[in-house]
Motif scaffolding. Structure first.
Motif: not given
Length: 428
Positions: A32-40, A53-60, A83-86, A325-331
């Motif tokens: 899973d390349h997106y296990k720790y990913f933060t981004g669009l 706009f509507a979009f999905s965003y990964y945070q950690d 646990k799911d990804r939207h 876009l003002d998006l949350p950072k990795s925590i």
């Protein structure tokens, strides 16, 4: 001499433990390349009033649905998955509803609908189907979506017996129907015709139309108006213009293809390249009231995970602009797990295996110094021969993987034999 041999045996045991641990880690690790990913994420949707706009965003590694004004700035988180990804949000024509897909840990994607503010979330499909994409009907009362039996998920090419088909369901989750029974290879770019009576879909390199009135499937009338290898196709609201991505002529002779955004006006027949970002473009979508297209710019093509920027381009001037876009950072730092994930790979296993062979060779420097290398060489040849049997009787892709392993073991064996020659010549 005894102390030297004791140290060598300790080193051999340590390397063997590291090798076994690394192989076990690779076999058990989820790829899973997106296990720790933060981004669009890789899909955007634009409301019909061009305001949101509507979009999905990964945070950690957690993917949720967000919304923002089209001018950028503040964003609003609409879903809160555990646990799911939207992903893959789609606005209704009145802007009051949003469809999205929810991927569970088994990667089965179910279809959900909610209000545009994130309230009254409802699951529309069960986990027997894995949904690929969805759109609203013209009146917003029905939803059309592509799906295939989730039991087919993960099966190798040629092993799967069922493909994708088109379905419909009411926005309340009732009256689900299977509209086609053709087992399409892919069902991408679901689009509704301008008068809402046909669904346009991409099946690999072919464009199909499903007629909602007579339930027939035929080749799309726009098929000949676009290049044969067009991807990420988007139609203007009036279906007179199209945007798509395609490989640039300049990159066809390079080792890495570049996919830029192109534009076609069916009325005038004019075609032009809109971007020159020298990477890849995803998810183009037309504005309804302006001569603009929003899209996602892949900034690290062809790396994983994919890093996107949300951008727009003017279809007349070709002027591009990034939307901030003002998006949350990795925590979460996850420094230790990231270090293990990134450091343990095929190269690590290869180096440890070679080190084990070389240490064993040096331990036998006064005896049969070539034995470790020769045993490993025999093992590589046996593995290579078994790859053909596996490919012929079970799975071609598994056979290719085993063949690749055999080549790697062969290379390590040759390095060990070269080391044995040096030891025999200069040490023993």
């Amino acid at each position: 001499m005894k102390k030297t041999n004791k140290r060598l045996l300790t080193a051999i045991a340590l390397v063997a433990i590291l090798l076994i641990s690394s192989v076990a880690f690779l076999l058990m690790r989820e790829n899973d390349h997106y296990k720790y990913f933060t981004g669009l994420g890789n899909k955007i949707s634009l409301s019909h009033d061009d305001r949101k706009f509507a979009f999905s965003y990964y945070q950690d590694g957690k993917e949720a649905i967000y919304a923002s004004r089209t001018e950028g700035g503040k964003t609003e988180k609409l879903t809160n998955p555990a646990k799911d990804r939207h992903r893959q949000p789609v606005f209704s024509s009145d802007g009051k509803k949003i469809l999205y897909l929810s991927a569970n840990p088994d990667k089965v994607q179910s279809l959900h609908i909610m209000n545009a503010d994130g309230s009254h979330d409802k699951k529309l499909t069960n986990d027997k189907l894995s949904v690929g994409g969805a759109i609203f009907s013209a009146d917003g009362k029905q939803i059309f979506f592509s799906g295939f039996p989730s039991k087919e998920l993960g099966k190798a090419e040629g092993e799967s017996k069922e493909g994708s088909d088109l379905f419909s369901v009411s926005i309340d989750g009732k009256n689900q129907k299977k509209l086609t029974d053709q087992d399409f290879y892919t069902m991408e770019n679901l689009m509704l015709s301008s008068n809402g009576d046909k669904i346009i879909l991409k099946d690999f390199d072919d464009l199909k139309e499903y007629d909602l009135k007579d339930t027939s499937v035929s080749s799309s009338s726009i098929l000949g108006k676009l290049p044969s290898q067009s991807y990420n196709i988007a139609m203007s609201p009036d279906n007179i213009k199209a945007a798509y991505t395609a490989v640039t002529k300049e990159s066809k002779n390079s080792s890495l293809y570049k996919y830029e955004l192109f534009f076609t006006d069916f009325g005038t027949g004019k075609k032009k390249q809109l971007t020159n970002l020298k990477s890849a473009i995803d998810s183009p979508v037309f504005f309804h009231k302006e001569n603009k297209i929003a899209f996602l710019h892949n900034t690290n093509w062809a790396g994983e995970p994919v890093k996107f920027k949300l951008m727009t381009v003017n279809t007349e001037t070709k002027e591009t602009a990034e939307i901030g876009l003002d998006l949350p950072k990795s925590i979460r730092s996850n420094i230790i797990m990231k270090a293990i994930d990134y450091s343990v790979n095929d190269w690590t296993v290869g180096l440890l295996y070679t080190a084990l062979l070389c240490l064993s060779t040096y331990y036998l420097r006064h005896g049969k110094v070539y034995r470790p290398g020769l045993i490993s060489l025999g093992l590589s040849l046996l593995t290579f021969a078994s790859s053909f049997i596996i490919a012929a009787k079970y799975d071609p892709w598994a056979g290719i993987a085993v063949g690749g392993l055999a080549v790697a073991v062969f290379i390590c064996s040759i390095l060990a034999l070269i080391f044995a020659f040096i030891v025999k010549r200069f040490v023993s």
